[in-house]
Every structure is written in structure tokens, then in C-alpha cells.
Motif scaffolding. Structure first.
Motif, PDB file in Angstrom:
ATOM      1  N   GLY A 155       0.861  -1.213  -0.110  1.00 46.16           N
ATOM      2  CA  GLY A 155       0.067  -0.008  -0.086  1.00 46.16           C
ATOM      3  C   GLY A 155       0.742   1.214  -0.004  1.00 46.16           C
ATOM      4  N   VAL A 157       1.205   4.062  -1.625  1.00 48.40           N
ATOM      5  CA  VAL A 157       0.863   4.970  -2.756  1.00 48.40           C
ATOM      6  C   VAL A 157       0.549   6.156  -2.044  1.00 48.40           C
ATOM      7  CG1 VAL A 157      -0.191   3.119  -4.044  1.00 48.40           C
ATOM      8  CG2 VAL A 157      -1.465   4.189  -2.382  1.00 48.40           C
ATOM      9  N   PHE A 159      -1.331  10.257  -2.895  1.00 51.10           N
ATOM     10  CA  PHE A 159      -2.143  10.932  -3.695  1.00 51.10           C
ATOM     11  C   PHE A 159      -1.983  12.651  -3.977  1.00 51.10           C
ATOM     12  CE2 PHE A 159      -4.161   7.279  -1.984  1.00 51.10           C
ATOM     13  CZ  PHE A 159      -4.932   6.611  -2.936  1.00 51.10           C
ATOM     14  N   ARG A 160      -2.660  12.863  -5.111  1.00 50.78           N
ATOM     15  CA  ARG A 160      -2.687  14.531  -5.327  1.00 50.78           C
ATOM     16  C   ARG A 160      -4.143  14.772  -5.912  1.00 50.78           C
ATOM     17  NH1 ARG A 160       0.775  14.400  -2.253  1.00 50.78           N
ATOM     18  NH2 ARG A 160       2.709  15.604  -2.280  1.00 50.78           N
ATOM     19  N   ILE A 161      -4.563  15.944  -5.512  1.00 51.72           N
ATOM     20  CA  ILE A 161      -5.800  16.380  -5.863  1.00 51.72           C
ATOM     21  C   ILE A 161      -5.676  17.147  -7.361  1.00 51.72           C
ATOM     22  CG2 ILE A 161      -7.678  18.042  -5.520  1.00 51.72           C
ATOM     23  CD1 ILE A 161      -6.742  17.053  -2.472  1.00 51.72           C
ATOM     24  N   LEU A 164      -2.499  18.987 -11.238  1.00 51.89           N
ATOM     25  CA  LEU A 164      -1.369  18.582 -10.432  1.00 51.89           C
ATOM     26  C   LEU A 164      -0.462  19.407 -10.996  1.00 51.89           C
ATOM     27  CD1 LEU A 164      -2.646  15.883  -9.712  1.00 51.89           C
ATOM     28  CD2 LEU A 164      -0.116  15.015  -9.689  1.00 51.89           C
ATOM     29  N   TRP A 167       5.369  20.385  -9.953  1.00 53.11           N
ATOM     30  CA  TRP A 167       6.109  20.183  -8.338  1.00 53.11           C
ATOM     31  C   TRP A 167       5.311  19.158  -7.572  1.00 53.11           C
ATOM     32  CZ3 TRP A 167       9.731  21.210  -5.020  1.00 53.11           C
ATOM     33  CH2 TRP A 167       9.268  21.409  -3.666  1.00 53.11           C
ATOM     34  N   ASP A 168       3.882  19.183  -7.932  1.00 48.00           N
ATOM     35  CA  ASP A 168       3.221  18.221  -6.920  1.00 48.00           C
ATOM     36  C   ASP A 168       3.607  16.830  -7.330  1.00 48.00           C
ATOM     37  OD1 ASP A 168       1.759  20.234  -5.869  1.00 48.00           O
ATOM     38  OD2 ASP A 168       0.243  20.250  -7.471  1.00 48.00           O
ATOM     39  N   GLU A 171       6.913  15.885  -5.880  1.00 47.18           N
ATOM     40  CA  GLU A 171       6.714  15.570  -4.611  1.00 47.18           C
ATOM     41  C   GLU A 171       6.191  14.075  -4.058  1.00 47.18           C
ATOM     42  OE1 GLU A 171       7.100  18.948  -1.715  1.00 47.18           O
ATOM     43  OE2 GLU A 171       4.826  18.652  -1.942  1.00 47.18           O
ATOM     44  N   GLU A 174       8.824  11.791  -4.006  1.00 47.03           N
ATOM     45  CA  GLU A 174       9.712  11.834  -2.774  1.00 47.03           C
ATOM     46  C   GLU A 174       8.905  11.273  -1.685  1.00 47.03           C
ATOM     47  OE1 GLU A 174      11.185  15.832  -2.468  1.00 47.03           O
ATOM     48  OE2 GLU A 174      11.582  15.898  -4.438  1.00 47.03           O
ATOM     49  N   GLU A 175       7.622  11.135  -1.824  1.00 46.46           N
ATOM     50  CA  GLU A 175       6.817  10.822  -0.793  1.00 46.46           C
ATOM     51  C   GLU A 175       6.664   9.340  -0.307  1.00 46.46           C
ATOM     52  OE1 GLU A 175       3.742  14.114  -0.640  1.00 46.46           O
ATOM     53  OE2 GLU A 175       2.632  12.533   0.228  1.00 46.46           O
ATOM     54  N   ARG A 177       7.538   5.592   0.425  1.00 48.08           N
ATOM     55  CA  ARG A 177       8.555   4.901   1.114  1.00 48.08           C
ATOM     56  C   ARG A 177       9.643   4.370   0.346  1.00 48.08           C
ATOM     57  NH1 ARG A 177       3.682   3.193   3.555  1.00 48.08           N
ATOM     58  NH2 ARG A 177       4.225   1.014   3.087  1.00 48.08           N
TER      59      ARG A 177
END
Lengths: 246, 464
Positions: A155, A157, A159-161, A164, A167-168, A171, A174-175, A177
Motif C-alpha cells: 500500500g 501509494v 495521492f494528489r488532487i 497537479l 512540483w506536485d 513531491e 519523494e513521498e 516509502r
């Protein structure tokens, strides 16, 4: 130029109109694009997809395989065939025409099989996942993470709204794990970030522009041994109860 | 900016509906608060009993009020609030604070009264804060609608938006009595039947009296609109948020930062990152971040140096910094040389700085002053934290040197914490905080707060 290299069919067929794909599918009473159409749909937004062709019989499967180049993967396809692996409908690493014909004969006999998908075998050890979901509050959201069987297992994963920004998208990488997966890996170069960013931004745009698209799942998004991402399997789910085009 | 919210913060005239002559009642304490803060506008009181309260005449009904009142504070039970709101609207009042609780948060029947309010708001086009709110504060205008006895509220440059009554009540009381910073605006959103977090943030974005925004929210009324506004604000002003609970299901305790996070909370987290809002996880940090944002500039980056009088602290706090995303870079040759000079030859000086020998052999003030200046001067360092040793036995320094260093290196945040005797820590806090050097009672706190500030900087500098 890039898209043509990824998908030689772009040369022979005229550019796919994504809206037509949606309309045709809904008109047939189906609630999701086929695997083949899903990738054609995504490709029209500049999302790289594997080289593949659709073949009604063994002869044309062999011809498609020649065009694509060996080794190839052979898959059953049909509107009621959802679990291709479970019915033995996927064969990997076919190295010659004869092999393709032989396996095609077998696959075509599987119940529900309407045609065969002939796909290039993508070399590369890394598998990512990306997609689109819709949230009642937040609207279209783009998903990105570790792909293949690890998606369910870990899991990992994010998310972004939509929409995008680049830059989003950066990120997001990078986010997770397993962020190291983007870096140089087992002799393979780092993942081409520009393409990855472009894919994630494009998914958000689809979410905003195509209300009929409920969900998109690209899994795996494989990383070729040269670091370029490519959609190997994809599914575009349409809104049930949405407008039906006849 | 259409100035829609301005009458809440800069009213020229205010009417209190439900004014009371009984001390301790909200309708009485709100008047005392307004007087204690030196509100310069006109104040009108309404109570059917008429008469006088605190020497001011009381009007028996809303109809008796003069025309042209900017703001009504309605402090009545839920049942009578709708009629009062209707009467205010009839009087041409366009803005109202609805203090009463006991609406949708209680039960269905009460939710109906809330719906009645919504209908009035829509029909009469009035702006309402609340209901179920302790009101708002606007120190630049020397005004508050809070009914919690606060007395004079210290003015500052940080503003709060809170979906809780705490901020304009006992949390504010805590800040006023335990801290040395003040606030600019405080907005208690309450049940958000009209004014929501998006409008509140939009107002503060353009507010020249607000330099940083701290938020506590439990839900988003219009998340996409909020994201749109926040994306812009965070490029010019730092915005920090504690998000309580989770959105729809509401029963998940926020299992922070783990994969067990509720799906919707993951989306909230994503949204805040995209918005450039720095998410915090501790209620305490609402206050401590507010303090730091009031007193120090944002650091240029996340590179920290700290000075501790203990090997254990050096180790533990270095670990903490890494967990918090703060870097502890190597020092430049000038800083190293100076640190070596003030210590003893057999102590190898590095970052983080072991200040024990310098402080104990050459004096606490000398050791800390010279050590702090050496690292403050270093271009590789963005912020400095001294863990100041304060015991009678090792000697209590004059605290002037801390203020002098903070002024001399004013572009770098200097956050102070302590080890030693509580009494002297309090003395130091009361001496240096009024000069804008923040102190923190627990040694982890300045690092936690620095990581918040560094994230604010990163958000502010993010590309379009």
C-alpha cells in the motif's frame, strides 16, 4: 517522435479520439474500456504505452509479433474475461512465429476469448503504479506508488488532487516509502522524471476533462532498462449510470 | 477581495443582542471584553428588560436600534436566535456573530433550527459567523465578540482560524497569561453555516495586519475551493494547520503518519501539501508555532546548529533533528576555529556543539555567547538553538547577550531552551521573549518548531 517509437500503430492508424473510445464503449453497454482501448485512450494524452497489437487468429498474431519484435507476450481478450491469468490466458516470453501460432491456437479456445493481444516483453526490474480515482469531497485524485503485486501488499501509494503542478508530481515521488526506486537501480539508470511527471499531470487533466472516466489504473507502469516508464497493463473504468451514447 | 468579512473585524458600530446585567453570563462578559479592549466604535445593547448595563442604556428591542449598525453579536438561546437574526436583517444589519450552541451538533430537531438560520441567511443575504462559536478577535481594531472573560488581548501579527471555541476562550487565556506574544485576528468558525474556512483564509491572505496564519480545522466545507485559495496564500504568508479527526467517517483517531491513516485523511494530507500548508500534529504546536512565527523570521533552509551542555543531549537531539527533517551540517573553518579557541584542546569541537567545557571552565555567559556567535556567523547555518544551562552553582548569566545576538543576526531564527533550575528558566523567558527571542520549556520543542518553520519556507519557495 517518442510516441511513435512507443506505439507503431500511431503511424498506421489515425490519431485516436479519446471521446469516441468512451462513446463506443458505453454504446456497447460496457462500463470499462478493454485493456487495448484503455492503452489507446491513455496514449492519446501522451502517456507512453507498450507496443501491442490485436489479432483475431493465430496467423495475424504471428504477423503482429513480427512487427513488434520478439520476445512477445500473448494474452486473451474478451469483454467478459476479467481474470486472464487465472484462466491460463497469459503466456510470456514467446521467441518465434511458430511458438506464437501454437500458443494462439490454445488461447483462442479459452471460453470468452474474442481476440488475442500481442505485446512486447518489456525488460526492466522496476514496477510502479499510477492512476486516477474520484473522491466525493475532493474530486479527481491522482495516485502513484509501488506497482505490481507490491501495490496491494505494501500500500505504498500517495495521492494528489487534480490539477497537479509538475512540483506536485515530483513531491509524490519523494513521498513514497520506496522512493529509492526512482534512483539508479541494479545497473539501470534513474527513472526518467520528466516522463513520470508528464504522466501524473496528464492523469489529473483526464480526471478534470472527462467526467465519464471514473477510475484509471495503470499497473504495472514498468521502467524499461533505459529508465523510461511505459504502461504495460491499464484499465479505464467509466462511470456506471453515466450518460449512455447510442 | 470584496471586503465581505471586514465588518467582523473593523466594525464602526456593534449591537449586542441578549446583553445581560448579570456578571458571569455570556451576554455580560462580552460587554466587559469589548470595554476592556478599548473598542472605539459605538456600542448598543439590547435586552427586553431595558434599563442600564455598566452605565450604558439598554434598548428593549432590535427595532429600537438606530439604522446603520455594522455588526450584531447575538447571544441568545438557539431557539430564539433565528427570530433575532430576522429582526437584525430587517434593521439592515448585514453581519452577525451567532454565539449560541445547541444546533446541528446536538440532534435532528436542533438541526432544523440551524436550517432555519441557513434559509434566513440566503434570503436576506447576511453574513454569519457561527453558530456555536466563541466569536472573533481583532486586536488592531481593539475589538472582540468573545464572551469568555479575557480582559485586554495582546496585539500581535499572527492570526488564528479555529473550528473550535477554544481559541477565543481558554486557549487565548493561556496565551495571554503564559506567553509573551499576541494575536492579530482570531476567527472562531463554529458550525460554519455561512462563513467557512475558505473565506476566512481569503480574508487573512489580504489582511495587512496578518503575517502568518495558524489553523485548527475538523472538516472542510469546500475542499477544492480551499485548495485554490491556500495555494496562493502560502506563497506570501506561512500557513500552519492542525487537522483534527478525519473527514467523513469521523471515528478514526488520527493515526498520524502511518499507513493505517484513513483514506480520506490521506487525501486531506495530500491536499495540504499541494496547498503549501504545513500540517502539524500536536495541539501544543498551535501555540508554539504561533509564538515562533510572531518572533523570528523563517529560516532560509533546514540547516541547524545547536549547543548543548551534555553529550547525551547532543546525541538524542541530533537523532531528533534527523527525524524532523532538519540537517546538522559540518561547520565552516572559521566557526570551528573559534569553537576550538573557547574550549580546551583535547575537546574536538563540531556541530552539534558540546558547550559544556567552554561554559564550565570559562563561564556560562562567555561560553554560550562566543559559541552561539561562531555558529550564527557561519553561512552554512540557517538557525541556532542553545540549550542554555541555568543553575545557581554554574552561575546565572545576564541574558542581554542573547537579545544582542538575536538582533545582530536577525535574519537567522534563534530559539532558546534550557537545562537546569525552573526559576531561572522563567526569568530568562520573561526577559528575552518581550525582545522577540522565543523560549521553549522542553528541549525537543525548539527543534519541532524549527522543522515547522523550515517546512513553511520550503512551501513558500516551491515552484509554481
Amino acid at each position: 517522435m517518442n510516441a511513435e517509437q512507443e506505439n507503431p500503430r500511431c503511424r498506421t492508424k489515425k490519431m485516436t479520439d479519446p471521446m469516441n473510445l468512451i462513446k463506443e464503449t458505453l454504446a456497447r453497454g460496457q462500463s470499462a474500456l478493454s485493456e487495448y482501448d484503455s492503452k489507446r485512450f491513455l496514449s492519446s494524452f501522451g502517456i507512453p504505452v507498450i507496443r501491442e497489437g490485436i489479432a483475431p487468429d493465430a496467423e495475424s498474431a504471428a504477423a503482429e509479433a513480427l512487427k513488434i519484435g520478439f520476445p512477445v507476450v500473448l494474452k486473451v481478450t474478451g469483454r467478459n474475461l476479467f481474470h486472464k491469468t487465472e484462466v491460463g490466458g497469459v503466456v510470456l516470453n514467446l521467441r518465434g512465429e511458430e511458438e506464437v501460432k501454437e500458443e494462439s491456437g490454445r488461447l483462442l479456445k479459452i471460453q470468452g476469448c474474442e481476440a488475442l493481444l500481442v505485446q512486447e516483453m518489456v525488460k526492466g526490474d522496476r514496477e510502479l503504479v499510477c492512476g486516477l480515482t474520484r473522491d466525493a469531497q475532493f474530486g479527481p485524485c491522482v495516485m502513484f506508488g509501488l506497482g505490481g503485486i507490491l501495490t496491494e501488499l505494501l500500500g505504498d501509494v500517495v495521492f494528489r488532487i487534480a490539477p497537479l503542478t509538475p512540483w506536485d508530481a515530483q513531491e509524490m515521488m519523494e513521498e513514497i516509502r520506496a522512493r529509492k526506486i526512482i534512483e539508479p537501480f541494479r545497473g539501470e539508470p534513474a527513472v526518467d522524471m520528466d516522463i513520470l511527471v508528464q504522466i501524473l499531470v496528464a492523469l489529473g487533466e483526464i480526471g478534470l476533462q472527462y467526467g465519464d472516466v471514473l477510475e484509471i489504473d495503470i499497473n504495472p507502469l514498468k521502467i524499461r532498462s533505459n529508465g523510461k516508464p511505459v504502461s504495460v497493463d491499464a484499465l479505464v473504468v467509466l462511470k456506471a449510470g453515466g450518460p449512455v451514447y447510442r | 477581495m470584496d471586503g465581505k468579512l471586514r465588518p467582523f473585524f473593523e466594525p464602526n458600530s456593534v449591537a449586542i443582542i441578549g446583553a445581560s446585567s448579570t456578571p458571569g453570563k455570556p451576554g455580560h462578559e462580552v460587554i466587559r471584553n469589548i470595554l476592556a479592549n478599548g473598542y472605539a466604535g459605538r456600542l448598543y445593547l439590547v435586552n427586553p428588560k431595558g434599563g442600564e448595563i455598566l452605565g450604558m442604556p439598554v434598548q428593549p428591542s432590535i427595532a429600537d436600534l438606530p439604522a446603520g449598525i455594522d455588526l450584531a453579536i447575538i447571544i441568545l438561546p438557539a431557539e430564539t436566535s433565528p427570530q433575532a437574526l430576522r429582526n437584525c436583517a430587517a434593521k439592515g444589519i448585514t453581519h452577525a456573530v451567532l454565539s449560541a450552541g445547541g444546533f446541528a451538533e446536538v440532534d435532528e430537531g436542533r438541526a432544523q433550527i440551524q436550517q432555519e438560520l441557513v434559509d434566513i441567511i440566503r434570503e436576506r443575504e447576511i453574513c454569519v459567523l457561527g453558530p456555536n462559536t466563541s466569536g472573533n478577535i481583532s486586536t488592531p481594531h481593539r475589538f472582540t465578540s468573545s464572551f469568555f472573560p479575557l480582559g485586554k488581548i495582546r496585539r500581535g501579527k499572527v492570526s488564528y482560524i479555529a473550528q473550535t471555541g477554544n481559541f477565543a476562550t481558554h486557549t487565548m487565556k493561556y496565551i495571554l497569561t503564559s506567553e509573551n506574544f499576541g494575536v492579530s485576528r482570531v476567527i472562531g468558525l463554529g458550525n460554519k453555516i455561512d462563513i467557512d474556512e475558505s473565506e476566512a483564509l481569503e480574508y487573512l491572505a489580504d489582511d495587512p495586519e496578518t503575517s502568518a496564519i495558524v489553523m485548527y480545522l475538523e472538516s472542510f466545507k469546500r475542499p477544492r475551493r480551499f485548495l485554490e485559495i491556500a495555494r496562493e496564500v502560502t506563497r506570501i504568508k506561512p500557513v500552519v494547520m492542525l487537522k483534527g479527526g478525519s473527514t467523513e467517517i469521523g471515528r478514526h483517531a488520527a493515526v498520524a503518519h502511518t499507513a493505517a491513516m484513513a483514506a480520506e485523511d490521506r487525501l486531506v494530507d495530500s491536499m495540504l501539501r499541494q496547498a503549501g500548508i504545513v500540517r502539524i500534529w500536536d495541539y501544543t504546536h498551535l501555540i508554539l508555532a504561533g509564538k515562533a512565527l510572531s518572533m523570528v523570521p523563517l529560516p532560509r533552509g533546514n540547516r541547524v546548529s545547536f549547543l548543548a551542555p551534555s553529550g547525551a543531549m547532543l546525541v538524542v537531539l541530533a537523532d531528533l533533528c534527523i527525524h524532523l527533517g532538519l540537517e546538522i551540517p559540518d561547520l565552516g573553518p572559521d566557526a570551528l576555529q573559534r569553537l576550538q579557541e573557547i574550549s580546551l584542546p583535547f575537546i574536538r569541537m563540531r556541530n552539534p556543539v558540546d558547550i559544556w567545557v567552554a561554559a564550565s571552565v570559562k563561564g556560562v555567559e562567555f561560553g554560550y555567547r562566543e559559541g552561539m556567535e561562531a555558529v550564527l556567523k557561519d553561512p552554512a547555518i540557517d538557525a541556532v538553538v542553545p540549550i542554555l544551562m541555568l543553575t545557581k552553582d554554574t552561575g546565572i548569566p545576564s541574558f542581554d547577550f542573547i537579545i544582542e545576538l538575536a538582533r545582530k543576526y536577525s535574519e537567522k531564527p534563534l530559539l532558546v531552551t534550557f537545562s537546569g533550575e525552573r526559576q531561572y528558566m522563567e526569568d530568562c523567558k520573561e526577559f528575552i521573549e518581550p525582545a522577540s527571542v522565543p523560549t521553549f520549556p522542553e528541549i525537543e520543542q525548539p527543534f519541532e518548531v524549527l522543522s515547522i518553520l523550515a517546512r513553511c519556507r520550503r512551501a513558500m519557495n516551491r515552484p509554481q
